[in-house]
Write a protein that holds these residues in place. Structure first.
Motif, mmCIF file in Angstrom:
data_model
loop_
_atom_site.group_PDB
_atom_site.id
_atom_site.type_symbol
_atom_site.label_atom_id
_atom_site.label_comp_id
_atom_site.label_asym_id
_atom_site.label_seq_id
_atom_site.Cartn_x
_atom_site.Cartn_y
_atom_site.Cartn_z
ATOM 1 N N ARG A 159 0.821 -1.209 0.000
ATOM 2 C CA ARG A 159 0.000 0.000 0.000
ATOM 3 C C ARG A 159 0.855 1.259 0.000
ATOM 4 O O ARG A 159 0.592 2.195 -0.747
ATOM 5 C CB ARG A 159 -0.934 -0.010 1.221
ATOM 6 C CG ARG A 159 -2.008 -1.090 1.161
ATOM 7 C CD ARG A 159 -2.947 -1.030 2.361
ATOM 8 N NE ARG A 159 -4.053 -1.972 2.204
ATOM 9 C CZ ARG A 159 -3.991 -3.257 2.544
ATOM 10 N NH1 ARG A 159 -2.874 -3.736 3.082
ATOM 11 N NH2 ARG A 159 -5.037 -4.043 2.355
ATOM 12 N N THR A 227 -1.915 -4.040 -6.584
ATOM 13 C CA THR A 227 -1.952 -2.631 -6.178
ATOM 14 C C THR A 227 -2.131 -1.740 -7.391
ATOM 15 O O THR A 227 -1.281 -1.722 -8.294
ATOM 16 C CB THR A 227 -0.669 -2.241 -5.432
ATOM 17 O OG1 THR A 227 -0.490 -3.123 -4.311
ATOM 18 C CG2 THR A 227 -0.749 -0.815 -4.930
ATOM 19 N N ILE A 294 -5.996 -3.672 -4.285
ATOM 20 C CA ILE A 294 -5.674 -2.526 -3.428
ATOM 21 C C ILE A 294 -5.657 -1.277 -4.298
ATOM 22 O O ILE A 294 -4.695 -1.027 -5.021
ATOM 23 C CB ILE A 294 -4.306 -2.735 -2.737
ATOM 24 C CG1 ILE A 294 -4.295 -4.033 -1.935
ATOM 25 C CG2 ILE A 294 -3.964 -1.537 -1.861
ATOM 26 C CD1 ILE A 294 -2.915 -4.475 -1.492
ATOM 27 N N LEU A 296 -5.315 2.451 -4.470
ATOM 28 C CA LEU A 296 -4.816 3.522 -3.621
ATOM 29 C C LEU A 296 -5.638 4.802 -3.790
ATOM 30 O O LEU A 296 -6.104 5.118 -4.883
ATOM 31 C CB LEU A 296 -3.350 3.802 -3.936
ATOM 32 C CG LEU A 296 -2.378 2.622 -3.762
ATOM 33 C CD1 LEU A 296 -0.952 3.078 -4.037
ATOM 34 C CD2 LEU A 296 -2.481 2.005 -2.374
ATOM 35 N N GLN A 300 -2.719 8.595 -0.963
ATOM 36 C CA GLN A 300 -1.698 7.539 -0.982
ATOM 37 C C GLN A 300 -0.854 7.625 -2.249
ATOM 38 O O GLN A 300 0.365 7.462 -2.211
ATOM 39 C CB GLN A 300 -2.367 6.161 -0.876
ATOM 40 C CG GLN A 300 -2.967 5.854 0.478
ATOM 41 C CD GLN A 300 -3.772 4.568 0.471
ATOM 42 O OE1 GLN A 300 -4.600 4.333 -0.402
ATOM 43 N NE2 GLN A 300 -3.510 3.705 1.457
#
Length: 342
Positions: A159, A227, A294, A296, A300
């Motif tokens: 992350r 991600t 994930i 972001l 982030q």
């Protein structure tokens, strides 16, 4: 009777030979590339392109497709294979030979890409201006494009930038390797066909590739985390479809025209757009497996942008030092991307 039967057999064979010769192509070209035939790029870009060339030439051009390095060698050798005439056409990444095609790297810089169609148009236009007669002077360039948003596929969740510390990560090119080194990972360069074995054996903990190729490589079965970067793109990689210059120059003008009609800006834009469109199904397959996506948040992503900025600054300085005007290259690339992004 025997002699008559023999004569008839010879006559039939001769007629068959004449028919074969009549239907034979005037030119047979061999295309070589590194992905398995069932992967999205061969199925949705390269094979349709081959069929279009063959149809529009009235069968006078035949293109034999050799996927998965069937003509021998390793993916980084593809460019020399087409220059040397081992293959007539290749599809490859300029980044597989680091430092050789430096100008193409401008499109691989972190958070430069918007969408694959727009960036592919920008890549072709900058290629026409600066690369075709310099970086690519030994080949006939048929198409220049990029893939959809690159993302991180990992065994453990990633992350924040600090989650990369100590992670052995496969990246595709010199620029992406430099970026992940700056971000704290341990980058390991390898051609994409080596990724599944490297993940399964623990040689790497993560890889960066677009969604579209994860299905053919079964990446979503080897990792459980993916991600993504919201509306931004961490990176992309550049591709080239190239032809041996002598083979192209030897074609009659009407067959050159068939090749030319299926090359250039529009083909490059189509290929980039198609690669990004092919991201959807493998992403859904990963979700259906229960893998973790994930995505972001903008806050982030801002951390990643700040950490990745050094990669761009270093690249510009390196190109300036080489006399390649890194500052101007980046400015032209970003202007062209902005022009084509809708």
């Amino acid at each position: 009777m025997t002699s008559l039967a023999g004569a008839a057999t010879i006559s039939i064979m001769a007629m068959g030979a004449v028919a074969t010769d009549a239907n034979a192509a005037d030119v047979t070209l061999r295309m070589h590339q590194f992905l398995p035939e069932q992967a999205n790029v061969p199925q949705n870009i390269l094979i349709p392109w081959i069929k279009k060339i063959q149809e529009e030439s009235g069968g006078r051009i035949e293109i034999q497709h050799f996927p998965a390095m069937q003509l021998g060698g390793k993916p980084p050798q593809l460019m020399d294979q087409v220059i040397d005439g081992i293959a007539d056409i290749v599809w490859t990444l300029p980044g597989y030979t680091p430092g050789r095609f430096s100008r193409t790297e401008v499109f691989e810089l972190p958070f430069t890409m918007t969408n694959a169609e727009a960036v592919s148009k920008a890549y072709w236009e900058l290629g026409e201006e600066l690369m075709l007669d310099q970086d690519f002077k030994e080949i006939k360039v048929l198409g220049l494009w990029v893939h959809g948003p690159g993302l991180i596929h990992s065994k453990e969740p990633i992350r924040s930038v600090k989650d990369l510390n100590g992670v052995k990560l496969r990246a595709p090119t010199r620029v992406t390797n430099a970026m992940f080194k700056n971000l704290g990972a341990t980058p390991i360069g390898m051609p994409i066909p080596a990724v599944p074995a490297a993940l399964s054996k623990g040689v790497i903990d993560a890889t960066v590739i677009p969604w579209e190729v994860t299905g053919a490589l079964k990446v979503s079965e080897l990792v459980t985390n993916h991600t993504t970067f919201g509306d931004d793109t961490l990176y992309t990689a550049t591709f080239v479809l190239a032809m041996n210059k002598d083979r192209y120059n030897a074609l009659p003008d009407d067959l050159k025209a068939v090749i030319d009609a299926n090359s250039g800006l529009n083909f490059s834009a189509f290929a980039g757009k198609q690669m990004q469109a092919d991201d959807a199904a493998p992403r859904k397959a990963a979700m259906d497996r229960g893998n973790t996506i994930i995505d972001l948040t903008p806050d982030q992503v801002a951390e990643w942008k700040a950490a990745a900025a050094k990669t761009t600054t270093d690249w510009v300085a390196e190109m300036d030092a080489k006399g390649l005007d890194g500052t101007g290259l980046l400015s032209k690339a970003t202007d062209l991307i902005a022009k084509h992004t809708k």
